[in-house]
Motif scaffolding. Structure first.
Motif, PDB file in Angstrom:
ATOM      1  N   ALA A 295     -26.763 -55.991 -21.028  1.00  0.00           N
ATOM      2  CA  ALA A 295     -25.382 -55.701 -20.613  1.00  0.00           C
ATOM      3  C   ALA A 295     -25.385 -55.293 -19.156  1.00  0.00           C
ATOM      4  O   ALA A 295     -25.248 -54.108 -18.839  1.00  0.00           O
ATOM      5  N   PRO A 296     -25.547 -56.251 -18.230  1.00  0.00           N
ATOM      6  CA  PRO A 296     -25.646 -55.927 -16.801  1.00  0.00           C
ATOM      7  C   PRO A 296     -24.431 -55.142 -16.317  1.00  0.00           C
ATOM      8  O   PRO A 296     -23.310 -55.320 -16.795  1.00  0.00           O
ATOM      9  N   GLY A 297     -24.684 -54.247 -15.347  1.00  0.00           N
ATOM     10  CA  GLY A 297     -23.599 -53.444 -14.802  1.00  0.00           C
ATOM     11  C   GLY A 297     -23.396 -53.699 -13.327  1.00  0.00           C
ATOM     12  O   GLY A 297     -22.390 -54.293 -12.911  1.00  0.00           O
ATOM     13  N   ILE A 298     -24.360 -53.282 -12.505  1.00  0.00           N
ATOM     14  CA  ILE A 298     -24.252 -53.455 -11.054  1.00  0.00           C
ATOM     15  C   ILE A 298     -24.059 -54.927 -10.699  1.00  0.00           C
ATOM     16  O   ILE A 298     -23.364 -55.259  -9.734  1.00  0.00           O
ATOM     17  N   SER A 299     -24.643 -55.817 -11.482  1.00  0.00           N
ATOM     18  CA  SER A 299     -24.581 -57.255 -11.182  1.00  0.00           C
ATOM     19  C   SER A 299     -23.148 -57.747 -11.029  1.00  0.00           C
ATOM     20  O   SER A 299     -22.865 -58.646 -10.220  1.00  0.00           O
ATOM     21  N   PHE A 300     -22.232 -57.197 -11.816  1.00  0.00           N
ATOM     22  CA  PHE A 300     -20.846 -57.659 -11.790  1.00  0.00           C
ATOM     23  C   PHE A 300     -20.026 -56.968 -10.708  1.00  0.00           C
ATOM     24  O   PHE A 300     -18.828 -57.216 -10.586  1.00  0.00           O
ATOM     25  N   TRP A 301     -20.652 -56.050  -9.952  1.00  0.00           N
ATOM     26  CA  TRP A 301     -19.956 -55.379  -8.855  1.00  0.00           C
ATOM     27  C   TRP A 301     -20.212 -56.044  -7.515  1.00  0.00           C
ATOM     28  O   TRP A 301     -19.735 -55.570  -6.484  1.00  0.00           O
ATOM     29  N   LEU A 302     -20.957 -57.133  -7.517  1.00  0.00           N
ATOM     30  CA  LEU A 302     -21.316 -57.792  -6.256  1.00  0.00           C
ATOM     31  C   LEU A 302     -20.220 -58.748  -5.806  1.00  0.00           C
ATOM     32  O   LEU A 302     -19.731 -59.578  -6.593  1.00  0.00           O
ATOM     33  N   ASP A 303     -19.829 -58.634  -4.542  1.00  0.00           N
ATOM     34  CA  ASP A 303     -18.900 -59.595  -3.956  1.00  0.00           C
ATOM     35  C   ASP A 303     -19.642 -60.911  -3.723  1.00  0.00           C
ATOM     36  O   ASP A 303     -20.872 -60.925  -3.560  1.00  0.00           O
ATOM     37  N   PRO A 304     -18.933 -62.018  -3.673  1.00  0.00           N
ATOM     38  CA  PRO A 304     -19.595 -63.314  -3.488  1.00  0.00           C
ATOM     39  C   PRO A 304     -20.504 -63.354  -2.262  1.00  0.00           C
ATOM     40  O   PRO A 304     -21.600 -63.929  -2.310  1.00  0.00           O
ATOM     41  N   GLN A 305     -20.082 -62.728  -1.157  1.00  0.00           N
ATOM     42  CA  GLN A 305     -20.884 -62.804   0.065  1.00  0.00           C
ATOM     43  C   GLN A 305     -22.155 -61.961  -0.015  1.00  0.00           C
ATOM     44  O   GLN A 305     -23.065 -62.110   0.799  1.00  0.00           O
ATOM     45  N   ASN A 306     -22.195 -61.048  -0.981  1.00  0.00           N
ATOM     46  CA  ASN A 306     -23.375 -60.192  -1.128  1.00  0.00           C
ATOM     47  C   ASN A 306     -24.170 -60.503  -2.396  1.00  0.00           C
ATOM     48  O   ASN A 306     -25.039 -59.729  -2.781  1.00  0.00           O
TER      49      ASN A 306
END
Length: 894
Positions: free
Chosen positions: A165-176
């Protein structure tokens, strides 16, 4: 336990053999399969068969050439075959940092990994349950690390290792969003196309392309997401446990992450682990080189799971060296707290269970350091605004407002301090400072032996001055033994008049007649200079007011002693007569005496101390109770006088109030609450600093003791006892918090004399414990810890001679076997009469844990009394003591 399948048989073997690592003599190996178990042996087969009977009981059946275990389902036999071998040496089996391996291990681990030699350091966040704020906690710590003041550069690597259940992964903006993930990293490390160095170089290069710069180029965040899309997780051939099963090095996964961090030149790697008992997390969870933060709520299911995790890790790290232990000491983030939850039984139960799951190695059967938990506790409040974070940047900014952030900021500063070259603040002549501190504490410990005219102005004294700057005082000052009653009494006598006392407390130009101080009753143990002060004040008052030549102070004692022999004594009338006994024998009422003073333009303030000496059998003598009760009613009679020229300040021990006021005792105490001599966590710091000022150490001055803020006092007192009970970057207890917890009772009540007494013993113990390790403080941690037992023994000896309830307890304890003297205890094991138990509770000697059942061991002794009374601390009681303190204080101070 029922054996349902062959797997239950294998589990039994695992439990009995330290997970197939320790066998009975003659056994070389045990291998279990679905169709049977093979036991390879070299000798002594009859003893092996007997061992099988012991571990399986009646369900094991021995046959001529083999054995079998009868399974519950179907009552079928599971065969055990014996294979004789000519080999006599047991094969060494690898131990892996996995749950399925550690569940049955006995903790005899010796092959721990070597510490890393330099940065980056690694911290991991884990929880038993999901949804408890693990990821937001990690991001709070990341935000704090990026915000450290005076830091030229900060680089951190965030690893989302939650592969379900990834967490931080879904907080990344496309450019990052990078082109690589943790899933890719595991695969490239397990099956490197060329070699691991080449793979590590590739991942470092890719992560550099997508880093986030926070408030300038000097703060950079690299993020390794769990996966680039969920399909990677659905098809995940390589998992962390595969890398952990390396025959050469089971700690490779941590090594690889460390090497990746080195290539990125980061100072810290923060890892978000998968929740629960998952092998996706275990290789990083058991690695002692990683600092672990465990996040939980007080919900029972979360606490039960977290306790099991802590127990297993504690067992795994049992033989670790002290350096690695201090580094890997876990922290518990108790999340989503509310004021209501803090008062609930679940809160105290959570603290107790988590403490018990990871006990401090300093705790032993005979007591040890009961106050130091094996884990660091951090508490955070519930805030719904943190439930909807959408990006890494938003999290780093928003979480600075979290209640967890101050703890994270303190941690971040310690991390940065570890990176800088160590420059100790060396105190000059630290041994001389300890001697000076000891001498000043010996001087101030007992007020009756002290001739100083200086005093620390605390809130109760300040209140006394403010309330009675426009009228003569009329107050009962309530305080426990050692709270400073006699010290304040002597200060009043020394000043001789009310204006001078007000001036000492900072009141200028008071709008009240200047009453002459007269010591009506004094403690019986005064001698030397202190007795001289009281006698001179008495004579001076007689000269000033105009004395009755036929009386002296001794006459009041005689009057009281005579009255005590007469059960019909009218004590209200006697106390009224006592007020003008030394001045005018023509008066018969307070009104007449007040008029006589007014006619002669005089005012007087009677001060009373030593009630406990004069009436020392309160619990068994009803006449003494009547005497004290009447004395406590004097303020009511004085209030009825118009244009009052008579003042009163009476110092009374708190248990005497409860023993004599029959109705509305709470209302009585509340009436004089502002003048109650209590010592809070703040005044505890002020007194410690004031004593340092009197000793002329650490640059302290007595004048600053009531001017500095609590934060300033804490900072300056670090030169006295250090920041922590270890080096400043350790996870040892904060020293000020440890000392406060050591000296207070389980309701958080503290006595001034104990603070001074404790500092006396700590400085005295420096002569035998001082080493070259603690050049940044006057008092070393080992001297501080050792002082608690000394302090407890002296306190109990002193109090037993003066407090009837303690004398009765000691007499009772003398009739009991030492085996029952443990804290906590039940009234069945130590049969204390109800009235005595009530007195001891009021004195703070005994604390009753009302959350426990009536027949449970629910009575505790605070540490300041335990050793002195000859009690040992039951191992199960230590976590509860720590939990009760935190709950009753509303959280530990500092």
């Amino acid at each position: 336990m029922a054996l349902l399948t062959w797997l239950d048989v294998e589990r039994t073997f695992k439990r009995e053999t330290d997970n197939f690592n320790t066998f009975r003599d003659g056994i070389l190996s045990i291998r279990s399969y679905s169709d049977g178990t093979e036991i390879e042996y070299s000798t002594n087969l009859p003893a092996i068969v007997e061992w099988l009977r012991e571990i399986f009981g009646h369900v094991y059946q021995a046959h001529e050439l083999y054995g079998e275990v009868m399974l519950t389902i179907g009552d079928c036999g599971y065969p055990i075959q014996f294979i004789e071998s000519t080999v006599t040496i047991q094969a060494k089996r690898h131990r892996y940092p996995l749950w399925q391996e550690q569940t049955y291990a006995n903790g005899q681990i010796t092959d721990y990994p070597r510490n890393f030699e330099a940065i980056p350091t690694i911290s991991a966040f884990h929880s038993f349950k999901g949804g408890v704020g693990r990821t937001t906690s990690l991001m709070t710590y990341a935000s704090a690390l990026l915000s450290v003041e005076n830091s030229e550069q900060t680089r951190i690597l965030l690893v989302d290792a939650d592969l379900e259940a990834p967490g931080i992964s879904f907080w990344l903006d496309p450019q990052n969003k990078p082109t690589v993930s943790f899933v890719h990293f595991l695969e490239a490390m397990h099956y490197p196309p060329k070699d691991t160095d080449t793979s590590l170089d590739y991942f470092a290069a890719e992560l550099r392309k997508s880093s986030l710069n926070i408030e300038g180029v000097n703060r950079e965040v690299f993020v390794l997401p769990a996966a680039l899309d969920l399909a990677e997780i659905m098809d995940m051939p390589v998992q962390p446990e595969h890398i952990a099963r390396s025959l050469d090095n089971p700690w490779l996964l941590t090594d690889y992450l460390y090497e990746l961090g080195k290539r990125l030149k980061v100072e810290k790697i923060l890892i978000d682990l998968r929740a629960g008992l998952s092998e996706l997390s275990s290789p990083l969870l058991f690695d002692p080189r990683i600092e672990h933060f465990f996040v939980t709520t007080v919900a029972p299911q979360s606490v039960i799971g977290m306790s099991e995790i802590l127990k297993t890790i504690n067992k795994f790290q049992r033989n670790i060296n002290s350096t690695q232990y201090n580094q890997s000491k876990p922290s518990i983030i108790l999340n989503f707290l509310t004021p209501l939850l803090r008062q609930s039984p679940d809160y105290a139960k959570a603290l107790q269970d988590l403490n018990a799951a990871f006990p401090s190695p300093d705790c032993d059967e005979d007591g040890g350091d009961v106050l130091t938990p094996g884990i660091e506790f951090i508490e955070a409040e519930f805030d719904p605004s943190f439930m909807s974070v959408r990006s890494v940047r938003q999290a780093l900014e928003l979480l600075r407002g979290s209640s967890l952030y101050p703890y994270a900021a303190e941690w971040a500063r310690a991390v940065k301090d570890q990176e800088r070259p160590i420059v100790d603040t060396v105190l000059s002549q630290e041994q001389d400072d300890a001697v000076k501190l000891q001498q000043i504490c010996e001087r101030f410990q007992f007020a009756e032996n002290n001739s100083s005219d200086e005093m620390l102005v605390t809130d109760p004294l300040r209140n006394l001055a403010k309330y009675f700057s426009s009228s003569l005082p009329n107050a009962i000052s309530i305080g426990a033994k050692g709270a400073g009653k006699t010290f304040t009494y002597l200060q009043l006598c020394r000043k001789a008049d009310w204006h001078s006392f007000l001036a000492q407390l900072g009141i200028e130009d008071p709008q009240v007649d200047n009453g002459t101080i007269f010591p009506l009753l004094r403690p019986s143990n005064l001698d030397g200079e202190s007795l001289g002060i009281v006698q001179r004040t008495e004579e001076s008052a007689k000269l000033s007011i105009g004395s009755n030549p036929d009386t002296s102070s001794g006459n009041l004692r005689e009057l009281i002693n005579t009255a005590l022999r007469d059960s019909t004594t009218d004590w209200e009338r006697l106390w009224v007569q006592a007020l003008f006994l030394n001045f005018n024998n023509e008066c018969s009422t307070l009104g007449e005496f007040n008029n006589w003073l007014a006619t002669n333009n005089k005012s007087i303030v009677f001060v009373i101390d030593g009630i406990e000496d004069t009436f020392d059998s309160l619990d068994s003598d009803e006449n003494q109770k009547n005497a004290v009760r009447a004395l406590l009613q004097l303020p009511n009679q004085l209030n009825d006088i118009s244009n009052r020229r008579i003042g009163l300040v009476a110092f009374v021990r708190a248990d005497y109030i409860n023993a004599t006021i029959r109705q509305n005792v709470g209302q009585f105490i509340s009436r004089f609450q502002a003048f109650q001599l209590v010592w809070s966590s703040e005044t505890f710091l002020r007194l410690a600093y004031w004593i340092c000022g009197k000793a002329n150490i650490i640059g302290a001055t007595p004048e600053d003791a009531d001017k500095l803020s609590s934060a300033q006092l804490l900072s300056k007192l670090e030169l006295l006892w250090g920041k922590k009970m270890g080096n400043n970057s350790s996870k040892e207890a904060l020293t000020a918090r440890w000392v406060f917890a050591a000296l207070c009772d389980l309701n958080g009540r503290l006595q001034a004399r104990d603070i001074v007494r404790f500092l006396k013993f700590a400085s005295q113990n420096m002569s035998s414990t001082r080493g070259d390790t603690w050049k940044d403080r006057v008092l070393a941690p080992e001297a501080i810890r050792k002082s608690l037992a000394d302090c407890s023994i002296e306190k109990v000896e002193e109090a037993t001679s003066e407090v009837a309830a303690l004398r009765k307890l000691q007499t009772l304890l003398g009739t009991l076997n030492s085996d029952v003297k443990k804290s906590p205890f039940s009234v069945e094991s130590i049969p204390i009469p109800i009235d005595l138990l009530s007195s001891l509770r009021e004195l703070g000697v005994i604390y009753e844990d009302t959350d426990q059942g009536n027949d449970a061991e629910r009575f505790y002794l605070p540490e300041i009394y335990r050793t002195g009374l000859g009690f040992r601390s039951a191992i199960g009681g230590r976590p509860r003591i720590q939990a009760l303190l935190k709950r009753n204080l509303g959280g530990m101070p500092f």
